[in-house]
Design an enzyme around this catalytic site. Structure first.
Site, mmCIF file in Angstrom:
data_model
loop_
_atom_site.group_PDB
_atom_site.id
_atom_site.type_symbol
_atom_site.label_atom_id
_atom_site.label_comp_id
_atom_site.label_asym_id
_atom_site.label_seq_id
_atom_site.Cartn_x
_atom_site.Cartn_y
_atom_site.Cartn_z
ATOM 1 N N TYR A 1 -19.412 2.900 32.369
ATOM 2 C CA TYR A 1 -20.405 3.318 31.385
ATOM 3 C C TYR A 1 -21.511 2.255 31.262
ATOM 4 O O TYR A 1 -21.222 1.064 31.129
ATOM 5 C CB TYR A 1 -19.701 3.541 30.031
ATOM 6 C CG TYR A 1 -20.682 3.728 28.904
ATOM 7 C CD1 TYR A 1 -21.645 4.733 28.958
ATOM 8 C CD2 TYR A 1 -20.668 2.897 27.792
ATOM 9 C CE1 TYR A 1 -22.563 4.897 27.933
ATOM 10 C CE2 TYR A 1 -21.583 3.060 26.761
ATOM 11 C CZ TYR A 1 -22.529 4.060 26.845
ATOM 12 O OH TYR A 1 -23.443 4.215 25.845
ATOM 13 N N LYS B 1 -16.006 10.677 21.592
ATOM 14 C CA LYS B 1 -15.920 11.708 22.618
ATOM 15 C C LYS B 1 -14.765 12.685 22.330
ATOM 16 O O LYS B 1 -14.826 13.407 21.365
ATOM 17 C CB LYS B 1 -15.801 11.040 23.989
ATOM 18 C CG LYS B 1 -16.848 9.927 24.203
ATOM 19 C CD LYS B 1 -18.253 10.461 24.237
ATOM 20 C CE LYS B 1 -19.395 9.484 24.085
ATOM 21 N NZ LYS B 1 -19.281 8.094 24.320
ATOM 22 N N ARG C 1 -13.769 -3.696 4.022
ATOM 23 C CA ARG C 1 -13.989 -4.131 5.417
ATOM 24 C C ARG C 1 -12.655 -4.511 6.057
ATOM 25 O O ARG C 1 -12.450 -4.318 7.255
ATOM 26 C CB ARG C 1 -14.991 -5.306 5.462
ATOM 27 C CG ARG C 1 -15.152 -5.875 6.852
ATOM 28 C CD ARG C 1 -16.447 -6.646 7.085
ATOM 29 N NE ARG C 1 -16.904 -7.437 5.978
ATOM 30 C CZ ARG C 1 -16.372 -8.592 5.561
ATOM 31 N NH1 ARG C 1 -15.323 -9.097 6.192
ATOM 32 N NH2 ARG C 1 -16.868 -9.239 4.526
#
Ligand SMILES: Cc1ncc(COP(=O)(O)O)c(C=O)c1O
Length: 379
Positions: A98, A195, A46
């Protein structure tokens, strides 16, 4: 280094143990220590992972920054930035952005006492009236999703910096190929890596890039404490995606331009939102701060009929009806019911996001085929 060389080589060092030219997928949760605290810089995945580390270096290089941090989604990267703040702090952000960012701000962080001002940023000077001693962050998205408004990044950073207000730019729509906000004075760049950076519609991921070491430490602390980190396989896919960003973006821009002009001449269409039109209000600014105009655009139907918009959305054969953007394949989307459904209708309409607005993510297929597809769908 020029952009193509940078994109291909960013973060790519031969693997120290084998010489493998591609960074391996270090699919491990932990690392063996020879004695307590004696390790090779990696303790627990992590906090550190070699595949992620290579990718974070790549993010920094391609955004002309010093430090990169990878997150499990774009929203997780945004979430980390807001966690820098305290109750009572205020954020100024755009009124056209967004829908998921808007949802995070309104539904998650407002209840922790952070105040958000949703502002028309067409004229960057507009922002000034919302600044007070509690203002800690200005959140910019440019070009905006889905109305393709352009915000003057340098103008905002010029008045924010002396007042020690952080400026974070969501650079998802432009990608680092078209725009580098840190060069224009921003403190932070955020991407939905999902994206253009990933580019192949196979990964959910986000990132932050910055120059300030202290800011990096604070955000790294949030990244490891809150744990929204991407897995090594996803990091590998993005390392691979970045290598072709320039080639893909050139084609996205070329196809975007052809389709924007074709749509504009279509008798059944109303407005076409694309910043490469000379009469677009943000054209001059886009020319100044971007290298080209990208492959994202939106349009309305002349009769503004939702029913007809639904018919178009359901009739394309090459454009797939789906959320997301920036992949090699073309997508068509209905912001009002899909990506921006979390924004109340009244607010959407007030800001120009009508019920019949259709958004395209123009892919890198042959433009003639894309036009033929739109022609048969629009009729
Ligand atoms: C401009 C923009 N910012 C942020 C996000 C959120 O990113 P993600 O979906 O990777 O969490 C998106 C997703 O569509 C987006 O379009």
């Amino acid at each position: 280094m020029k952009i193509a060389t940078k994109l291909i080589h960013a973060g790519a060092e031969p693997d120290p143990s084998t010489g493998a030219i591609m960074t391996p997928i270090y699919q491990t949760s932990t690392y063996v220590q020879s004695a307590p605290g004696k390790h090779k810089g990696f303790e627990y995945a992590r906090s550190q992972n070699p595949t992620r580390k290579a990718l974070e270096e790549a993010f920094a290089i391609i955004e002309n920054g010093k430090f990169g941090l990878a997150f499990s989604s774009g929203v997780a990267a945004t979430d980390a930035v807001i966690k820098l703040l305290q109750p009572g702090d205020e954020v100024i952000c755009g009124n056209d952005m967004y829908g998921g960012t808007y949802r995070l701000f309104t539904k998650i962080f407002e209840k922790f006492g952070i105040k958000f001002h949703y502002v028309d940023m067409h004229d960057a000077g507009n922002i000034k009236q919302y600044i007070n001693s509690n203002t800690k962050l200005i959140w910019l998205e440019t070009p905006t999703n889905p109305l393709m408004n352009i915000i003057d990044i340098a103008a905002v950073t010029a008045f924010a910096r002396p007042q020690k207000i952080l400026v974070c730019v969501d650079n998802t729509f432009a990608s680092p190929y078209l725009q580098n906000p840190l060069d224009l004075g921003a403190d932070l760049v955020m991407h939905s890596v999902t994206k253009y950076l990933g580019g192949h519609s196979d990964v959910i991921q986000g990132c932050l890039v910055m120059n300030d070491a202290e800011l990096r430490e604070k955000l790294y602390f949030i990244q490891k404490s809150c744990g929204a980190v991407p897995g090594p396989m996803d990091c590998f896919l993005v390392l691979r995606g970045i290598k072709t960003l320039h080639v893909r973006m050139k084609q996205h821009c070329e196809n975007g331009k052809i389709i924007a002009h074709w749509l504009r001449n279509h008798p059944k269409l109303g407005k076409v939102y694309w910043p490469g039109f000379e009469d677009h209000p943000g054209y001059a600014m886009a020319k100044k701060q971007m290298r080209d105009f990208g492959g994202m655009l939106s349009f309305t139907l002349k009769d503004d009929s939702v029913e007809n918009a639904m018919r178009v959305l359901s009739s394309t054969r090459i454009f797939s009806l789906a959320e997301s953007l920036g992949g090699v394949e073309s997508l068509i989307n209905h912001p009002a019911s899909m990506t921006h459904a979390s924004i109340p209708r009244e607010d959407r309409i007030k800001n120009g996001l009508t019920d019949s607005l259709i958004r395209l993510s123009v892919g890198i297929e042959d433009a003639e085929d894309l036009i033929a597809d739109l022609q048969q769908a629009i009729g």
